[in-house]
Scaffold this motif. Structure first.
Motif: not given
Length: 229
Positions: A67-88
């Motif tokens: 929707l926009a030309e962001w400089s950065r869009v971050d994510g936080v989540d309590i799940s180790d599995g979700n963040i591991e997935y996003c990093n990959k």
């Protein structure tokens, strides 16, 4: 607040291996037209920074980039599995991904974000003290004038497999999460009062039928801002 409380420990354990990416919710018109309305068809976000609280496997972050030309869009989540997935999965994407401790945003900087969103997340926390602390932390990481747009559940729920919590309950002893012990908002003035007391301004609410959710008849969309200096 101690992140080793019984509720947060249970929640971390239940989400440790990750969740669905909830792609079906991309078909929800209210998601685009209410929750993300401020960034839809708006070039004013180019070069700015956004955050998704409860990012799961990155669906909302990807949608915000569309929707926009962001400089950065971050994510936080309590799940180790979700963040591991996003990093990959999103190595080439301009995003920082953080495993959340379940009670605050201590890993994020003050006055960092121009836009913060959250959906299908805060409704799964039946501990009032924790939810309110997270709202305080979201205000802290927002820039002056930034927007916070989020969704929770609204109204009475059927007494089925879920054990619904009232808005001000502190059910640290909940034995499950993700619709097991969801919180319900019966009066939008409860959350509006909290947001006002925390320091948010220009608060609006919109109550709509729920989407892909047989546990809650309605959802509430809430938009608010951090005061400008």
């Amino acid at each position: 607040m101690d992140c080793n409380n019984s509720y947060t420990e249970m929640q971390k354990h239940q989400y440790r291996n990750g969740t669905s990416n909830h792609q079906e919710h991309n078909s929800n018109n209210d998601y685009w037209n209410i929750l993300l309305n401020d960034i839809k068809n708006n070039d004013g976000w180019d070069g700015k920074v956004a955050l998704d609280f409860g990012c799961g496997k990155g669906r909302n972050v990807t949608n915000m980039f569309s929707l926009a030309e962001w400089s950065r869009v971050d994510g936080v989540d309590i799940s180790d599995g979700n963040i591991e997935y996003c990093n990959k999965e999103y190595k080439e994407q301009s995003s920082d991904w953080h495993v959340n401790n379940g009670i605050d945003l201590r890993d994020l900087n003050k006055d960092e974000y121009d836009f913060v969103m959250s959906t299908i997340t805060l409704q799964h926390i039946p501990v009032y003290d924790i939810r309110k602390n997270i709202l305080k932390e979201i205000l802290r990481v927002m820039k002056p004038g930034a927007i916070f747009s989020f969704q929770m559940t609204y109204g009475p729920v059927p007494q089925a497999r879920m054990n619904p919590a009232s808005y001000h309950d502190n059910i640290y002893e909940a034995t499950s999460t993700n619709s097991g012990w969801d919180v319900r908002i019966n009066d939008e003035n409860d959350v509006v009062a909290d947001l006002s007391q925390i320091g948010f301004v220009n608060i609006t609410t919109d109550i709509k039928p729920s989407f892909s959710d047989n546990q809650h008849p309605k959802w509430i969309y809430i938009r608010c801002e951090k005061p400008t200096k």
